[in-house]
Enzyme design. Structure first.
Site, mmCIF file in Angstrom:
data_model
loop_
_atom_site.group_PDB
_atom_site.id
_atom_site.type_symbol
_atom_site.label_atom_id
_atom_site.label_comp_id
_atom_site.label_asym_id
_atom_site.label_seq_id
_atom_site.Cartn_x
_atom_site.Cartn_y
_atom_site.Cartn_z
ATOM 1 N N ARG A 19 -28.437 58.945 -20.652
ATOM 2 C CA ARG A 19 -28.240 57.493 -20.609
ATOM 3 C C ARG A 19 -26.820 57.091 -20.225
ATOM 4 O O ARG A 19 -26.553 55.920 -19.967
ATOM 5 C CB ARG A 19 -28.628 56.889 -21.971
ATOM 6 C CG ARG A 19 -30.129 56.929 -22.215
ATOM 7 C CD ARG A 19 -30.476 56.679 -23.682
ATOM 8 N NE ARG A 19 -30.325 57.888 -24.496
ATOM 9 C CZ ARG A 19 -30.512 57.931 -25.816
ATOM 10 N NH1 ARG A 19 -30.820 56.829 -26.470
ATOM 11 N NH2 ARG A 19 -30.374 59.060 -26.489
ATOM 12 N N ASN A 174 -30.577 57.546 -39.839
ATOM 13 C CA ASN A 174 -29.990 58.885 -39.895
ATOM 14 C C ASN A 174 -28.771 58.931 -38.981
ATOM 15 O O ASN A 174 -28.844 58.575 -37.812
ATOM 16 C CB ASN A 174 -31.045 59.902 -39.422
ATOM 17 C CG ASN A 174 -30.463 61.302 -39.222
ATOM 18 O OD1 ASN A 174 -29.476 61.660 -39.841
ATOM 19 N ND2 ASN A 174 -31.095 62.081 -38.347
ATOM 20 N N TYR A 371 15.027 53.297 -4.817
ATOM 21 C CA TYR A 371 14.189 54.472 -5.035
ATOM 22 C C TYR A 371 15.109 55.653 -5.317
ATOM 23 O O TYR A 371 15.941 56.028 -4.472
ATOM 24 C CB TYR A 371 13.303 54.794 -3.821
ATOM 25 C CG TYR A 371 12.644 56.155 -4.010
ATOM 26 C CD1 TYR A 371 11.747 56.362 -5.051
ATOM 27 C CD2 TYR A 371 12.966 57.247 -3.190
ATOM 28 C CE1 TYR A 371 11.184 57.601 -5.286
ATOM 29 C CE2 TYR A 371 12.399 58.500 -3.411
ATOM 30 C CZ TYR A 371 11.518 58.669 -4.468
ATOM 31 O OH TYR A 371 10.968 59.899 -4.713
ATOM 32 N N SER A 410 25.519 48.646 -2.169
ATOM 33 C CA SER A 410 24.137 48.227 -1.914
ATOM 34 C C SER A 410 23.614 48.710 -0.566
ATOM 35 O O SER A 410 24.384 48.914 0.373
ATOM 36 C CB SER A 410 24.061 46.698 -1.929
ATOM 37 O OG SER A 410 24.328 46.244 -3.223
HETATM 38 C C1 UD1 Z 1 -30.406 62.103 -33.217
HETATM 39 C C2 UD1 Z 1 -31.337 62.227 -34.423
HETATM 40 C C3 UD1 Z 1 -31.583 60.830 -34.979
HETATM 41 C C4 UD1 Z 1 -30.268 60.188 -35.354
HETATM 42 C C5 UD1 Z 1 -29.299 60.190 -34.176
HETATM 43 C C6 UD1 Z 1 -27.945 59.751 -34.657
HETATM 44 C C7 UD1 Z 1 -32.822 64.120 -34.007
HETATM 45 C C8 UD1 Z 1 -34.181 64.527 -33.595
HETATM 46 N N1 UD1 Z 1 -32.577 62.823 -33.998
HETATM 47 O O1 UD1 Z 1 -31.079 61.317 -32.239
HETATM 48 O O2 UD1 Z 1 -32.422 60.900 -36.136
HETATM 49 O O3 UD1 Z 1 -30.496 58.851 -35.798
HETATM 50 O O4 UD1 Z 1 -29.172 61.501 -33.632
HETATM 51 O O5 UD1 Z 1 -27.020 59.653 -33.619
HETATM 52 O O6 UD1 Z 1 -32.046 64.962 -34.359
HETATM 53 N N2 UD1 Z 1 -28.208 68.009 -28.628
HETATM 54 C C9 UD1 Z 1 -28.094 69.353 -28.325
HETATM 55 N N3 UD1 Z 1 -29.188 70.018 -27.880
HETATM 56 C C10 UD1 Z 1 -30.389 69.435 -27.731
HETATM 57 C C11 UD1 Z 1 -30.514 68.044 -28.048
HETATM 58 C C12 UD1 Z 1 -29.397 67.375 -28.503
HETATM 59 O O7 UD1 Z 1 -27.020 69.938 -28.454
HETATM 60 O O8 UD1 Z 1 -31.325 70.118 -27.327
HETATM 61 C C13 UD1 Z 1 -27.021 67.300 -29.108
HETATM 62 C C14 UD1 Z 1 -26.597 66.175 -28.185
HETATM 63 O O9 UD1 Z 1 -25.693 66.631 -27.225
HETATM 64 C C15 UD1 Z 1 -25.968 65.186 -29.156
HETATM 65 C C16 UD1 Z 1 -26.712 65.432 -30.460
HETATM 66 O O10 UD1 Z 1 -27.318 66.701 -30.340
HETATM 67 O O11 UD1 Z 1 -24.604 65.472 -29.352
HETATM 68 C C17 UD1 Z 1 -27.774 64.373 -30.727
HETATM 69 O O12 UD1 Z 1 -28.711 64.379 -29.665
HETATM 70 P P1 UD1 Z 1 -29.325 63.057 -29.067
HETATM 71 O O13 UD1 Z 1 -30.272 63.419 -27.994
HETATM 72 O O14 UD1 Z 1 -28.269 62.073 -28.746
HETATM 73 O O15 UD1 Z 1 -30.170 62.577 -30.335
HETATM 74 P P2 UD1 Z 1 -30.578 61.118 -30.704
HETATM 75 O O16 UD1 Z 1 -31.743 60.700 -29.907
HETATM 76 O O17 UD1 Z 1 -29.415 60.229 -30.687
HETATM 77 CA CA CA Z 2 -27.313 60.409 -29.962
#
Ligand code: UD1
Ligand code: CA
Length: 465
Positions: A19, A174, A371, A410
Site C-alpha cells: 500500500r 491489536n 563563492y 571587491s
Molecule cells: C497486523 C496484525 C493485526 C494488527 C496490525 C497492527 C496479523 C495477522 N495481523 O496486521 O492484527 O492489528 O498488524 O499493525 O498479524 N510481515 C512479515 N512477513 C509476512 C507478513 C508481514 O515480515 O509474511 C511483517 C510486515 O513487514 C509488517 C508486519 O509484519 O512489518 C505486519 O504486517 P502487515 O501486513 O502490515 O499486517 P497488518 O495487516 O497490518
Molecule cells: Ca501493518
C-alpha cells in the site's frame, strides 16, 4: 534450571508494504530523519535485549544493508512471505532452546515508546503469561485486528477482513506487538493454519491456541493509542511523522528552546538544541545536527548534519549542510554553507555567499555575493563583495589560501592554486593568478584611462568622438 528473564527481540520487516506503492521497502521509509525500522530498533534498545532478530524478505538486501554495522542485530530471511506467524517462525533457528521472553515488534509500528515496552515485559512476566498482547482502544479501528474478549479476558484476535459485522464494531485493536514466553511459542506456531481471507499464517491465531491449551494470555492496553499507529500507506506515514515531530518540538520546548510556530518547524529525532535558542517559523533541522544555546535561527532555514555553537545567528533563507559554525558567528540571509565548511568564531557570512569545503577564520567577513570553495581563510580577513575563488580548472579542484588580516578587494577572482599572504591586499577587480606576498598589494586589472573632453566632442560630432 531457573527461569531466565532474558529478552529476545524479533522485528517483523519482511512484508512488501504494497500500500506504500514504493520501490523502497516500507520499513526503510523515513519519518523525522530515521527509517521506521530505526525507530523500532531505538525503542527496542531500551530493553537491553540479549538478542535482536530482524525478519527480512521483500528487498531483503537493502534492509540488511541498512542494518550493517549494528552488532547484536541478526537478520533472517523469510521467502516467500506467508504471513506474520510464518515470519516469526523464521527466527526459530536463532532462538531454539532459549528461555525467557520473546518481544515481537512490527517494523511498521514506529511510535511505541521504550517505557511501554518495559511495561509490556513487566506485565507479561508478573502474570507468568504465555503471551501478552499490546492493545489500544481507538476511534477508527478500521484495518486493524480486533480484540475479542469473553468474560473480560482476551479470547482471540480477528482480522478486519475475517471479522463479522458485530466484530467490526469492536474498538479495541491489536497493535501487532507482543511478549511471548519462549518455551511454548514455536510449537504453537506450527499449529496455525491458513484458513482466513488472505490465506496467510496469522500470528494472531496464537491467542486462541493458547486459550484452548489453558495458557494465560494477558493484554496491555496502552494509554495513548497514538503509540500503536501502524504505517501502511503514505498518509499514515505523514500522520506518524507529524506525531513524532510534535513530540520532538515539545521535548525541546520543555528543555528551554523557543519554537515560535511548532506547526511549521521540522526537527529530526536526533537533533540537539541548546536552551534559549529561538527558532522561527519554517525552519527545518535535519540529521545529526547540533545547535548550541542562545542561537537565533530565523525563518525558512534548512540545517542538515551541521554543528552550530552557542550564540550563532542564522538569518532567513539559508541552507547549511555538513558545516560547522563557531560561537557568535552570523550567517545569511540567503547564504549556502556546503559540506566540510567551517565558519570561525564571530565570523560573518552575508547575503548570497556560498562556501564549500572552506574554512573562514575567526572574525573574518564575507558579506556579499561571494563563492569561496576549497579555501583556507585565516583570521580577520575581509573578503570583498563579489569575490570568487576559481577552484576548478575543468578537470581538478585547486586550493586557495588567504592568510590572517588579508583584504580582498571587491569583484576579485582568485585563480587557484593561489595564496594571499598575511596582511596583503588585493585590489578590487583583480584576477589574481600568482601568490601575493605578505603585506604586498596584488593588483591585476586593466589600467584606467580618462579621455578628457570626450563627451563634449561626441555630442558635437557623434560619429567622430
Ligand atoms: C497486523 C496484525 C493485526 C494488527 C496490525 C497492527 C496479523 C495477522 N495481523 O496486521 O492484527 O492489528 O498488524 O499493525 O498479524 N510481515 C512479515 N512477513 C509476512 C507478513 C508481514 O515480515 O509474511 C511483517 C510486515 O513487514 C509488517 C508486519 O509484519 O512489518 C505486519 O504486517 P502487515 O501486513 O502490515 O499486517 P497488518 O495487516 O497490518
Ligand atoms: Ca501493518
Amino acid at each position: 534450571m531457573t527461569a531466565s528473564t532474558d529478552i529476545h527481540i524479533v522485528i517483523l520487516a519482511a512484508g512488501q508494504g504494497t500500500r506504500m506503492k514504493s520501490r523502497l521497502p516500507k520499513v526503510l521509509h523515513c519519518a523525522v530523519g530515521r527509517s521506521l525500522l530505526e525507530h523500532v530498533l531505538h525503542s527496542a534498545s531500551t530493553l537491553s535485549p540479549a538478542t535482536v532478530t530482524v525478519v527480512v524478505g521483500h528487498e531483503a538486501e537493502s534492509v540488511e544493508r541498512s542494518l550493517a554495522g549494528r552488532d547484536n542485530v541478526n537478520c533472517v530471511v523469510q521467502s516467500p512471505q506467508r504471513g506474520t506467524a510464518h515470519a516469526l517462525q523464521q527466527a526459530e533457528p536463532l532462538l531454539v532452546g532459549r528461555t525467557g521472553t520473546v518481544v515481537l515488534l512490527s517494523g511498521d509500528v514506529p511510535l511505541l515508546t521504550g517505557e511501554t515496552l518495559q511495561k509490556l515485559v513487566h506485565t507479561h512476566q508478573a502474570a507468568k503469561a504465555a503471551a501478552t498482547v499490546v492493545t489500544a482502544v481507538v476511534e477508527r479501528p478500521y484495518g486493524y485486528g480486533r480484540i475479542i474478549r469473553s468474560r473480560g479476558r482476551i479470547a482471540r484476535i480477528v482480522e478486519e477482513r475475517d471479522a463479522s459485522p458485530t466484530e467490526r464494531q469492536v474498538h479495541e485493536i491489536n497493535s501487532g506487538i507482543y511478549a511471548f514466553d519462549a518455551a511454548p511459542l514455536f510449537d504453537a506456531l506450527r499449529g496455525i493454519a491458513t484458513t482466513n481471507a488472505q490465506g496467510e499464517y496469522y500470528l494472531t491465531d496464537v491467542v486462541a491456541i493458547y486459550r484452548r491449551r489453558r495458557l494465560t494470555v494477558e493484554t496491555l492496553v496502552v494509554g495513548d493509542p497514538r503509540e500503536v499507529r501502524g504505517v501502511n500507506n503514505r498518509s499514515e506515514l505523514a500522520e506518524v511523522s507529524a506525531i513524532m515531530r510534535q513530540k520532538k518540538n515539545e521535548e525541546l520546548m520543555a528543555a528551554g528552546v523557543t519554537i515560535v510556530d511548532p506547526a511549521s518547524t521540522f526537527i529530526d529525532s536526533d537533533v540537539v538544541v541548546g536552551p534559549d535558542t529561538v527558532i522561527h517559523p519554517g525552519v527545518v533541522i535535519q540529521g545529526q545536527s547540533k545547535v548550541g544555546a542562545a542561537c537565533e535561527i530565523h525563518a525558512y532555514v534548512r540545517i542538515a548534519d551541521s554543528e552550530l555553537a552557542d550564540k550563532v545567528t542564522v538569518l532567513n533563507f539559508c541552507v547549511i549542510s555538513g558545516a560547522r559554525v563557531a560561537e557568535g558567528a552570523s550567517v545569511g540571509p540567503f547564504a549556502h554553507l556546503r559540506p566540510a565548511t567551517q565558519v570561525g568564531q564571530g565570523a560573518k557570512v552575508g547575503n548570497f555567499v556560498e562556501l564549500k569545503k572552506t574554512s573562514l577564520g575567526p572574525g573574518s567577513k564575507a558579506g556579499h555575493l561571494a563563492y569561496l570553495g576549497d579555501a583556507t581563510i585565516g583570521a580577520n580577513v575581509n573578503v570583498g563583495a563579489g569575490t570568487i575563488t576559481c577552484n576548478y580548472d575543468g578537470e581538478r579542484k585547486h586550493e586557495t589560501v588567504i592568510e590572517d588580516n588579508a583584504f580582498i578587494g571587491s569583484d576579485s577572482q582568485l585563480i587557484a592554486p593561489v595564496r594571499v599572504g598575511r596582511g596583503a591586499y588585493v585590489g578590487a577587480g583583480s584576477s589574481i593568478t600568482r601568490d601575493v606576498p605578505a603585506d604586498a598589494l596584488g593588483i591585476a586589472r586593466g589600467r584606467q584611462e580618462n579621455v578628457e573632453g570626450w563627451v563634449t566632442r561626441k555630442k558635437k560630432a557623434p560619429d567622430k568622438a
